[in-house]
Each structure stands twice: as C-alpha cells, then as structure tokens.
Scaffold this motif. Structure first.
Motif, PDB file in Angstrom:
ATOM      1  N   PRO A 487       8.548  10.563  46.643  1.00 25.50           N
ATOM      2  CA  PRO A 487       9.898  10.431  47.195  1.00 25.50           C
ATOM      3  C   PRO A 487      10.858  11.535  46.779  1.00 25.50           C
ATOM      4  O   PRO A 487      11.976  11.576  47.283  1.00 25.50           O
ATOM      5  CB  PRO A 487      10.355   9.077  46.621  1.00 25.50           C
ATOM      6  N   ASP A 488      10.453  12.429  45.848  1.00 26.49           N
ATOM      7  CA  ASP A 488      11.391  13.426  45.298  1.00 26.49           C
ATOM      8  C   ASP A 488      12.661  12.734  44.826  1.00 26.49           C
ATOM      9  O   ASP A 488      13.789  13.182  45.085  1.00 26.49           O
ATOM     10  CB  ASP A 488      11.725  14.506  46.347  1.00 26.49           C
ATOM     11  N   ASP A 489      12.475  11.644  44.111  1.00 26.04           N
ATOM     12  CA  ASP A 489      13.582  10.799  43.672  1.00 26.04           C
ATOM     13  C   ASP A 489      14.259  11.419  42.456  1.00 26.04           C
ATOM     14  O   ASP A 489      13.595  11.830  41.502  1.00 26.04           O
ATOM     15  CB  ASP A 489      13.035   9.418  43.315  1.00 26.04           C
ATOM     16  N   PRO A 490      15.609  11.485  42.452  1.00 24.52           N
ATOM     17  CA  PRO A 490      16.296  11.987  41.251  1.00 24.52           C
ATOM     18  C   PRO A 490      15.942  11.216  39.985  1.00 24.52           C
ATOM     19  O   PRO A 490      16.018  11.757  38.880  1.00 24.52           O
ATOM     20  CB  PRO A 490      17.774  11.819  41.611  1.00 24.52           C
ATOM     21  N   ALA A 491      15.542   9.929  40.133  1.00 24.53           N
ATOM     22  CA  ALA A 491      15.155   9.159  38.955  1.00 24.53           C
ATOM     23  C   ALA A 491      13.897   9.718  38.300  1.00 24.53           C
ATOM     24  O   ALA A 491      13.637   9.460  37.118  1.00 24.53           O
ATOM     25  CB  ALA A 491      14.928   7.697  39.333  1.00 24.53           C
TER      26      ALA A 491
END
Length: 504
Positions: A487-491
């Motif tokens: 997801p290329d999630d900032p988390a």
C-alpha cells in the motif's frame, strides 16, 4: 615611410586638420543614412574591416560580412586582438581592424567619431522606442483577441500566416526587453517575409514572430542567449496558424513552468511528452480516452491541458488570460461533467494520459469491429460494448484492465522508480497524493517538512526528473502505482528513533 599614410606632423598641421574634418564629414553623412552605412564608411576609412558586435545578437553590422565572426571574437576577447581598435557604442562594441599602412591617429579618430555617432543614433532610437514598444504590445493584444486580419493588413497583408510565441519571466525583464529590442531591431515594414513583435505585459516579456509557416531559428537563438545572460525562464509554442495565437500564447506560459536554470527555454511540444504513451496499445488506449472524454466539450480540452501542465489554477489563469475564479468555476463544471474528482492526484494523472491519447481510428469504433483483448469494455466473448454501451463512458478514477499491465509498461515503470529506497518511495507517494504540498504530506508522514524536502531532493536526483514539473509528477505517480507491491502506507515508513522520526 609609406607614401600612403600621413606623418604625425601632417596629422597635427593644417592638412591633418582638413583631413580629420573630411573624415568626420564622411562619417556624419553615412550616419544620416543608416547604421550599416556608417560601419561601411568606417571600414573604408581604415582600409580594413569594421564590426558592431552585440553581446546578444552577435554582429549587428559588419563590413565586409565575412568579418562578422572575427569582430565578435575580438569584442569578447580584446586582449587577443591588440591590433584592433575598440570602443563601446550604444550598448554594443565597435571593432575596427585597420591595415598596417593606416596611421594609429587616423584609426583612433575614426573609431572615436564612429562610436559617438552610433551613440547619437542610439539615443534617437531610444526616444522613439517607448512609442514603438507600446505599438508592438497593442498588436500582440489584437492577435490574442482574434483580430488577425487587422494585424496582418498592418504588417503587409496575407504573407504572414503563422506565429511562434515566446513568453519570458524573471527579475531582469525590463533590461532584457531593451537588450532584445536592440538585438532584433524589429521593423513593421510591410511585405516582409517575417516580423517580430516584442511586448511586455504583467511583468513578462512576450516575443511573437510572425512568418509564413517556418522560421530560420534566429529569434530562438536570441531568446536563448537572452535567457542565459539575464537569468530568465522561457516557454515557446509554435509555429501555429495565426487563428490559434491564443492557444500558442497559453501553451508558451504552460511550457515556461517546466523551465529550470539548467533548461531555461522549453518548447510546448516537449511539455507533457511521455515515453509511457508510446508503450500503450493504440486501439484500447484511444478507445478508453475517447470514452472518458466523451462528456467533455472539445473546446475545454485546452483549458484542462494548461491547468494540468502548469500545476495550479492561478498559473493556468495567468497562462489563459482569465481570472482565477473563472478557471476554478470551469474546472468545477468539468468535474461534474466527467463524474470525477479532478483534485485527486490519480484522476489528474489519468486525465492527462487521456488528453495525450491519439485520435481513435474510426474503424476501431465500428460495432462489427472485434474488440481488443486489452479493452476493458469488451465482453467475455470479445465483442465490444462500443460507444453506445448502456453502462456509459469509462471513468477516470480507474484504468481499463490490461492498459498498464504489459511487460513494456512495467519495464518502463521499474526503470523510472524501481531504484528508490523504501522510505523515499513512501514519502514520494504520499507527497504526490497530496498534490505536491509539503506541509500536509509531512504531517501524514510524521516527519519535519525540512526532512521531507530533503527526501524529495534525493528522489529528484535519483530519478533524474524535475519534480517541480506537474507533468513529470503525473508520470511518476503512474509509475509508482504500476510498480506497487504494497500500500505504500506512511505507517510503514522506516523509523530510526529521535524527535524527527517519532511516531505520533
């Protein structure tokens, strides 16, 4: 002693005085005719060559013509040409190369008198320049409002059919305007094969070259030198028919927003150019683009292109000559027509891709034409749904299956963004999703804005792309989505501890 020269005694005696007056009279008579005649007379008096060299235009006048390059080189490197006499004159440099038989006193007298007369001619031209500049600006405005017939009649009838437009901006525009005016020496003489109009409006310099469909590159070379010397950024559009002058004008402004100190002049044709469009299967690509753009009035395609290429509504308004409120209202209307949120970064990337698409082949739109396997609107049996598909046009928020799933497209995307480290990839994806706004992206990533700015600089260096260019950002956004494995999630941003990287 040679009999062809004069001795120092003769130069100071009655004969020398008469000879000096005759020399001045000859130069004065030549100056009343033209600058070219004045330079030719000076060359004849020193029995050599004479050149008026401008730092932007090169050789303004040269006698003989073959001496132009030598004169420009001598003006640029005077210590390498000690035999030449040089004088500053009217913003340029007068260079005289006498034959050895001409006394130094005569050469000095000719150089001094010629430079003084050039200054007088320059001052007289400066007195008239303000009125001429206002006339040029008025003619440019008439072209932009569609009064092409009135302008062409003023400039010589129907011989001038096309225009090439340059729009330059920078802190030194007023000085650059005067320098380019001297270099171009614009004339509104009728029946010319080309005519250059120079105008300055709203703090920018507009150069419009009118011609018969093609130009010799002279104005492009002058604008390029001017941009480098005065640290300006320029966009270029054309040649286009005079009827499309307003499009060329806005395209040049859009191209200027892609210019950088390393590339100070950008042609509009190269703005938004992408390798990706050449890797897509033409038939499904054209059908998808035609489908998503079907609700859109063709007259508004150009507005969307300028907006996407400049990257903001105020910049698009300035390029189009409209108010920012008008541009915002029209984009809201177009968003409703397209049924998509045009503020979304993915939608903007897809819209730019659709606007770049080639015109569809009429044969591919025939109902009896077999569907392309990559066309998302083809049924299970391969028959196309066609333009009359009851499900309506395709949407901008999703691309058809198979359009970006080819090996060629994936290789392009991996080659562009595949080398990014995980934290740079996540940061760049988040920044692009926030439409290149650093503050909200940094807040979502829980990093300082300075940290994010440093990461973006690293991304630009690794990608070898100008991330200030809105079209480059759209291309990188598509490449990131194509190569996405998660997801290329900032988390998931790797943390190293410390205040800057703490998780909130």
């Amino acid at each position: 002693m040679s009999s062809t020269g004069t001795t120092g005694h003769e130069a100071t005696g009655p004969r020398g005085a008469r000879h000096g007056q005759e020399t001045a009279d000859r130069l004065l008579r030549a100056a009343t005719r033209s600058g070219a005649q004045l330079i030719a007379e000076a060359a004849d008096l020193v029995r050599g060559w004479a050149v008026l060299a401008d730092p932007i235009a090169g050789a303004v006048y040269s006698t003989p013509a073959a001496a132009a390059a030598d004169g420009v080189h001598a003006a640029a490197a005077p210590l390498e040409h000690p035999h030449c006499a040089q004088r500053p004159a009217a913003g340029a440099v007068l260079v005289l190369s006498p034959t050895p038989t001409v006394p130094p006193g005569l050469t000095d007298h000719v150089a001094t008198t010629t430079a003084a007369l050039l200054e007088v001619r320059g001052q007289r031209a400066a007195e008239l320049r303000g009125e001429q500049m206002r006339l040029h600006t008025t003619l440019i405005r008439l072209l932009l409002t569609g009064h092409t017939a009135a302008v062409t009649e003023t400039l010589g009838g129907s011989r001038l059919t096309h225009a090439t437009v340059y729009r330059l901006s920078g802190a030194d525009v007023p000085t650059a305007h005067e320098v380019l005016w001297r270099a171009v020496r614009p004339s509104l003489a009728p029946h010319a094969d080309a005519c250059t109009l120079l105008g300055r409006t709203d703090g920018e310099l507009i150069v419009t070259e009118l011609h018969r469909g093609g130009d010799d590159g002279r104005i492009l070379r002058l604008v390029s030198r001017l941009s480098e010397r005065h640290h300006l950024l320029a966009g270029m559009a054309g040649p286009l028919p005079l009827a499309e002058m307003s499009s060329a004008h806005s395209d040049a402004a859009a191209a200027r927003h892609s210019a950088t100190p390393d590339r100070r002049i950008v042609p509009a044709g190269s703005v938004g150019a992408s390798r990706l469009t050449h890797l897509l299967s033409p038939a499904p690509y054209a059908r998808w683009a035609g489908s998503v753009l079907r609700p859109l009035p063709p007259a508004h395609h150009h507005l969307l292109l300028v907006w996407l290429r400049t990257g903001s509504k105020p910049r698009a308004a300035a390029a189009l000559g409209l108010s920012a409120g008008t541009v915002r209202a029209r984009i809201r209307d177009l968003s409703r027509l397209l049924g998509a949120d045009l503020e979304d970064a993915t939608v903007q990337a897809h819209l730019l891709l659709a606007l770049r698409a080639p015109a569809p082949d009429p044969e591919t739109l025939r109902p009896d034409n077999p569907g392309d396997p990559g066309d998302s609107r083809s049924g299970p049996s391969g028959s196309p749904s066609g333009p009359s598909d009851p499900s309506g046009p395709d949407r901008l928020d999703a691309l058809p299956d198979g359009l970006l799933d080819s090996e060629a497209v994936r290789a392009w995307a991996v080659g562009l963004v595949g080398g990014l480290e995980p934290h740079l990839r996540i940061a760049l994806t988040c920044w692009l999703r926030h439409r290149a706004r650093t503050a909200p992206a940094a807040a979502e990533l829980h990093v300082h804005r300075t940290t994010l700015a440093g990461w973006l600089t690293q991304c630009a260096e690794q990608l070898s792309r100008n991330l200030a260019d809105a079209t480059v950002r759209a291309e990188v956004h598509l490449a990131l989505r194509t190569t996405r494995n998660g997801p290329d999630d900032p988390a998931a941003l790797p943390r190293r501890g410390g205040r800057t990287y703490r998780r909130l």
